[in-house]
Design an enzyme around this catalytic site. Structure first.
Site, PDB file in Angstrom:
ATOM      1  N   GLU A 198       0.803  -1.238   0.000  1.00  0.00           N
ATOM      2  CA  GLU A 198       0.000   0.000   0.000  1.00  0.00           C
ATOM      3  C   GLU A 198       0.826   1.273   0.000  1.00  0.00           C
ATOM      4  O   GLU A 198       0.588   2.171   0.814  1.00  0.00           O
ATOM      5  CB  GLU A 198      -0.972  -0.016   1.191  1.00  0.00           C
ATOM      6  CG  GLU A 198      -1.909  -1.203   1.149  1.00  0.00           C
ATOM      7  CD  GLU A 198      -2.900  -1.245   2.316  1.00  0.00           C
ATOM      8  OE1 GLU A 198      -2.930  -0.311   3.133  1.00  0.00           O
ATOM      9  OE2 GLU A 198      -3.659  -2.229   2.388  1.00  0.00           O
ATOM     10  N   ASN A 254       2.074  -5.165  -3.116  1.00  0.00           N
ATOM     11  CA  ASN A 254       0.681  -5.530  -2.813  1.00  0.00           C
ATOM     12  C   ASN A 254      -0.126  -4.266  -2.490  1.00  0.00           C
ATOM     13  O   ASN A 254       0.327  -3.407  -1.716  1.00  0.00           O
ATOM     14  CB  ASN A 254       0.707  -6.457  -1.584  1.00  0.00           C
ATOM     15  CG  ASN A 254      -0.609  -7.155  -1.299  1.00  0.00           C
ATOM     16  OD1 ASN A 254      -1.173  -7.813  -2.173  1.00  0.00           O
ATOM     17  ND2 ASN A 254      -1.095  -7.026  -0.072  1.00  0.00           N
ATOM     18  N   HIS A 296     -10.275  -6.181  -2.194  1.00  0.00           N
ATOM     19  CA  HIS A 296     -11.337  -5.948  -1.208  1.00  0.00           C
ATOM     20  C   HIS A 296     -12.448  -5.211  -1.960  1.00  0.00           C
ATOM     21  O   HIS A 296     -12.370  -4.005  -2.165  1.00  0.00           O
ATOM     22  CB  HIS A 296     -10.814  -5.111  -0.039  1.00  0.00           C
ATOM     23  CG  HIS A 296      -9.785  -5.823   0.788  1.00  0.00           C
ATOM     24  ND1 HIS A 296     -10.089  -6.961   1.516  1.00  0.00           N
ATOM     25  CD2 HIS A 296      -8.472  -5.584   0.994  1.00  0.00           C
ATOM     26  CE1 HIS A 296      -8.995  -7.370   2.149  1.00  0.00           C
ATOM     27  NE2 HIS A 296      -8.000  -6.566   1.843  1.00  0.00           N
ATOM     28  N   GLU A 342      -6.157 -10.836  -1.242  1.00  0.00           N
ATOM     29  CA  GLU A 342      -6.971 -10.602  -0.035  1.00  0.00           C
ATOM     30  C   GLU A 342      -8.446 -10.508  -0.401  1.00  0.00           C
ATOM     31  O   GLU A 342      -9.200  -9.730   0.179  1.00  0.00           O
ATOM     32  CB  GLU A 342      -6.526  -9.309   0.676  1.00  0.00           C
ATOM     33  CG  GLU A 342      -5.031  -9.256   0.955  1.00  0.00           C
ATOM     34  CD  GLU A 342      -4.579  -8.020   1.749  1.00  0.00           C
ATOM     35  OE1 GLU A 342      -5.431  -7.311   2.312  1.00  0.00           O
ATOM     36  OE2 GLU A 342      -3.365  -7.786   1.799  1.00  0.00           O
ATOM     37  N   ASP A 345     -12.161 -10.309  -0.772  1.00  0.00           N
ATOM     38  CA  ASP A 345     -13.449 -10.425  -0.081  1.00  0.00           C
ATOM     39  C   ASP A 345     -14.394  -9.439  -0.753  1.00  0.00           C
ATOM     40  O   ASP A 345     -13.956  -8.461  -1.352  1.00  0.00           O
ATOM     41  CB  ASP A 345     -13.358 -10.232   1.445  1.00  0.00           C
ATOM     42  CG  ASP A 345     -12.683  -8.960   1.897  1.00  0.00           C
ATOM     43  OD1 ASP A 345     -12.600  -7.985   1.128  1.00  0.00           O
ATOM     44  OD2 ASP A 345     -12.233  -8.919   3.075  1.00  0.00           O
TER      45      ASP A 345
END
Ligand SMILES: *[C@@H]1O[C@H](CO)[C@@H](O)[C@H](O)[C@H]1NC(C)=O
Ligand SMILES: *[C@@H]1O[C@H](CO)[C@@H](O)[C@H](O)[C@H]1NC(C)=O
Ligand SMILES: *[C@@H]1O[C@H](CO)[C@@H](O)[C@H](O)[C@H]1NC(C)=O
Length: 368
Positions: free
Chosen positions: A169, A210, A246, A276, A278
């Site tokens: 990030e 990432n 996400h 990740e 979701d």
């Protein structure tokens, strides 16, 4: 948080093959990781937190069922510790290293033969407070801090990580650099330093950048391409880009947007993983937003299956009550594949369809 019992919603979503197995053929649905491998991916995985550190008290009775699916089924071939390897845990005070929390999940991964993604070496969040408390770092001092942290932590798990998220990030939504303590003192040099150090310490781990919101082409994906090119130009190893994914059920990227975003990275010669995944929705869940969620999961996983160089998918835990989402996004939840009552989301079958749809990508890994 009250989630609906999913049985009624599920009935309409269940594939016929599950509802009426053909007698005598020993028909049995396989786990998601098995379908992923058949589709040419390395893994379908789930991140998990250290037992005892799971976010919600009162769920201890669910642990056996949870552990059975997490470690003993063929749903997942990979895991990522959601918390234990972060700076906050690994170097809580300067020069004081602690691998206890991280070792919990990494040793379970080893024991059960799961690929391990290690996460994350340099990140502005869940950072030990001492790094940000000091406001007058010199460049040399902060360089030494980064080199020491990356060296010690990467060494602690050397040889065990399929991949390391080396920098996490580093970008704002407009593609510019986030004004973290690392950037403010060192500029983009900190990214080079982190990757160069990790490359030296763990030559076998794939080194990843990432970030989130990289699942459709826009300024932030371009910023990420710029980071990849910067490292390549400096002859510093970067092997992959992690798309956190996400996502939001009601406004998720289309299949084509996912594909374009992934190809934007693979064309640079790096691999891609959804790291990740979701897909949250407005709770309570209902048939409409669960159908949107199913479509969104199908498109995300389907894009990875279809693009050569996208090597695997990790969901950010798999059981709704252990998701981070309700804590960070009030009013949203149910982002994973298993409901509180252990019935499966319609989205589970969306993932399954996407994986079953791709069986001909060839061996991942040395694809370029
Ligand atoms: C190391 O971390 C573990 C797990 O978070 C904690 O219980 C333990 O007290 C820590 N050890 C030290 C010496 O701080
Ligand atoms: C489902 O939930 C969404 C979001 O809360 C809501 O806008 C919608 O009206 C609901 N649909 C049905 C059919 O209940
Ligand atoms: C299924 O595969 C076909 C052929 O590769 C592709 O055109 C289609 O978009 C795929 N569907 C999904 C949801 O991935």
């Amino acid at each position: 948080m009250h989630l609906p019992t999913a049985a009624s919603l599920l009935l309409s979503a269940l594939p016929l093959a599950v509802a009426t197995p053909t007698p005598g053929h020993g028909h049995k649905e396989k786990g998601l990781n098995t379908y992923a491998k058949e589709a040419g991916l390395k893994y379908f995985g789930a991140a998990t937190d250290s037992p005892g550190f799971r976010e919600r008290a009162g769920y201890e009775a669910q642990y056996p069922k949870y552990d059975q699916i997490m470690w003993k089924s063929d749903e997942f071939g990979q895991t990522t510790p959601t918390n234990g390897q972060k700076w906050l845990f690994t170097e809580p005070q300067q020069g004081v290293f602690n691998y206890t929390e991280g070792n919990i999940v990494t040793s379970l991964a080893k024991k059960h033969g799961k690929y391990l993604r290690c996460h994350a070496l340099v990140w502005h969040s869940q950072l030990a407070p001492w790094v940000e408390a000091k406001t007058d770092w010199t460049k040399d001092e902060l360089r030494a801090v980064i080199v020491n942290h990356v060296t010690r932590v990467a060494k602690a798990w050397k040889g065990q990580c399929y991949a390391w998220d080396v920098v996490n990030e580093a970008l704002e939504e407009d593609g510019s650099y986030r004004k973290s303590v690392f950037y403010n003192v060192l500029g983009e040099e900190y990214i080079k330093l982190a990757f160069a150090t990790a490359a030296k310490v763990d030559p076998k781990a794939k080194l990843y950048y990432n970030d989130y919101n990289l699942e459709w082409p826009h300024a932030k994906t371009e910023g990420t391409q710029r980071i990849v090119k910067m490292l390549q130009k400096a002859k510093i190893r970067i092997d992959g880009v992690g798309l956190q994914a996400h996502l939001i059920a009601e406004q998720a990227p289309t299949l084509d947007q996912h594909i374009d975003a992934i190809k934007g990275f693979t064309k640079l010669g790096v691999e891609v993983a959804l790291t990740e995944l979701d897909i949250r929705l407005q709770v309570p869940a209902n048939a409409t937003n669960l159908a949107q969620q199913k479509e969104a999961y199908k498109n995300a996983v389907g894009a990875c299956v279809q693009v050569k160089g996208c090597i695997g998918v990790t969901i950010w835990d798999f059981y709704d009550p252990f998701s981070w989402v309700p804590y960070v996004f009030p009013g949203e939840g149910a982002p994973l594949l298993w409901f509180e009552d252990w019935s499966k989301h319609p989205a589970y079958y969306g993932v399954q369809e996407a994986l079953k749809n791709g069986t001909k990508k060839g061996k991942p890994g040395k694809w370029w």
